[in-house]
Design a protein around this motif. Sequence first.
Motif, PDB file in Angstrom:
ATOM      1  N   GLN A   2       6.421  -3.648  -8.654  1.00  0.00           N
ATOM      2  CA  GLN A   2       6.441  -2.258  -8.758  1.00  0.00           C
ATOM      3  C   GLN A   2       5.151  -1.542  -8.834  1.00  0.00           C
ATOM      4  O   GLN A   2       4.786  -0.459  -8.260  1.00  0.00           O
ATOM      5  CB  GLN A   2       7.534  -1.927  -9.941  1.00  0.00           C
ATOM      6  N   LYS A   3       4.276  -2.142  -9.549  1.00  0.00           N
ATOM      7  CA  LYS A   3       2.916  -1.617  -9.922  1.00  0.00           C
ATOM      8  C   LYS A   3       2.087  -1.715  -8.709  1.00  0.00           C
ATOM      9  O   LYS A   3       1.449  -0.827  -8.329  1.00  0.00           O
ATOM     10  CB  LYS A   3       2.068  -2.369 -11.099  1.00  0.00           C
ATOM     11  N   LYS A   6       3.388   1.053  -6.096  1.00  0.00           N
ATOM     12  CA  LYS A   6       3.448   2.444  -6.767  1.00  0.00           C
ATOM     13  C   LYS A   6       1.790   2.855  -6.440  1.00  0.00           C
ATOM     14  O   LYS A   6       1.620   4.038  -6.170  1.00  0.00           O
ATOM     15  CB  LYS A   6       3.323   2.314  -8.200  1.00  0.00           C
ATOM     16  N   ASP A   7       0.911   1.981  -6.574  1.00  0.00           N
ATOM     17  CA  ASP A   7      -0.518   2.108  -6.093  1.00  0.00           C
ATOM     18  C   ASP A   7      -0.784   2.458  -4.786  1.00  0.00           C
ATOM     19  O   ASP A   7      -1.817   2.826  -4.253  1.00  0.00           O
ATOM     20  CB  ASP A   7      -1.327   0.979  -6.589  1.00  0.00           C
ATOM     21  N   ASP A 240       9.374   6.953 -10.010  1.00  0.00           N
ATOM     22  CA  ASP A 240       7.702   6.562 -10.371  1.00  0.00           C
ATOM     23  C   ASP A 240       7.115   5.629  -9.522  1.00  0.00           C
ATOM     24  O   ASP A 240       6.071   5.709  -9.235  1.00  0.00           O
ATOM     25  CB  ASP A 240       7.732   6.457 -11.899  1.00  0.00           C
ATOM     26  N   VAL A 241       8.053   4.718  -9.323  1.00  0.00           N
ATOM     27  CA  VAL A 241       7.640   3.399  -8.350  1.00  0.00           C
ATOM     28  C   VAL A 241       7.406   3.855  -7.040  1.00  0.00           C
ATOM     29  O   VAL A 241       6.222   3.367  -6.441  1.00  0.00           O
ATOM     30  CB  VAL A 241       8.456   2.349  -8.756  1.00  0.00           C
ATOM     31  N   TYR A 242       8.353   4.515  -6.498  1.00  0.00           N
ATOM     32  CA  TYR A 242       8.056   4.703  -4.938  1.00  0.00           C
ATOM     33  C   TYR A 242       7.840   6.123  -4.573  1.00  0.00           C
ATOM     34  O   TYR A 242       7.667   6.638  -3.318  1.00  0.00           O
ATOM     35  CB  TYR A 242       9.489   4.517  -4.241  1.00  0.00           C
ATOM     36  N   GLY A 243       7.840   7.319  -5.525  1.00  0.00           N
ATOM     37  CA  GLY A 243       7.075   8.308  -5.109  1.00  0.00           C
ATOM     38  C   GLY A 243       8.288   9.168  -4.140  1.00  0.00           C
ATOM     39  O   GLY A 243       8.319  10.250  -3.496  1.00  0.00           O
TER      40      GLY A 243
END
Length: 393
Positions: A2-3, A6-7, A240-243
């Motif tokens: 996930q991190k 997310k970036d 939050d993870v995928y926007g």
Amino acid sequence: MQKIIKDLVQKNNSKILMIVLDGVGGLPVNEKTELEAANKPNLDNLAAASACGLHMPVGYGITPGSGPGHLGLFGYDPLEWQIGRGVLEALGLGVELRKTDIAIRVNYATIENGIIKDRRAGRPATEESRKITRRLQEKIRKIDNVEIIFEPGMEHRFAVVLRFPEPLPKGADYIKDTDPQKEGKAPIAVIPGTSQAEIVAEITRKLINEILNVIKNEPKANYVLFRGFSQVPDIPAFADVYGLNPLCIAVYPMYRGLARLIGMEAPSLSGDIKEEIEFLKDNYNNHDFFFMHIKKVDSYGEDGNFKAKADKISEFDTFMPRIFELNPDVLIITGDHSTPALMRSHSWHPVPVILNSPYVLGQTCKAFTERECLKGELGIFPTMNLMPLALAN
């Protein structure tokens, strides 16, 4: 995972529609699987123009529950994020869970002479079972210093929440299901798996006794089977993870519960495929990720009803033109696990998937079936890789 995602995510105006035909994968009966027996020209034509493959929900040889299966579809490693069925059921029914809660998924059942005759109490009408559950709440509100919350579900299901005065230590939910999983057996005793779970087990034993005093004269729903003892996990939010701004479209509470757990908007909804598609259309401009869940495919598989499962897939196919009208940028059609009617249960077999977008090779298989999807460009891959593929497309 996930991190990293997310970036990498870059926000745009595209829309992703993920349709989950619960338990869609099957095994041959008279040489054909349910997908092969279904009349589904729209799905077959879509498969031919799409990237297809088979995904593995948890791991080779591991039979997944619906929770891990859906977590994988949403890009979460189900081995890292293990969520109990009780939490999913309670959230789906609208219970706002706290860190002090133990949530449990419960079946009404029929017992005779100490033996389970029907694990689902004849699948009572939802309103009938809700009357019984409301009566339980009127009669049972507290055991010792623990608040008891009953929440009616659909058909034979309901949820129970044990609300303790203080947060419980990790491991307090390690209690074996009392459901023997087969008729003709005695219920399983409430057995704690850790010393931390002993207090929960003791309250549960007392609760079961009180419930049985209330329902003992019911003709069919005269027993209860406790399943999926669980505490609320701390899991990253989908948005939050995928926007993405996600919407869950599901009739059955447990799937709304899972969606809410990861922060999806998941309003209550009744009906079936037609109503779900109408809701999708009405809300299409307000979101950019849509999870639409079709339950009865799985239900018929668990009942061992091969024809009904194939017919439900055929019925879904007739609604595909309405979905095509929306023209989503990425359209995914798959299942959370396989439920072969031959086995009358979930299974470990990989699940067929269609991923359609303008950026796929396509023309590698001719139909949406297990055997044809095996020829597709996606091959066999871990389920949690489906979301990154959707985002890339």
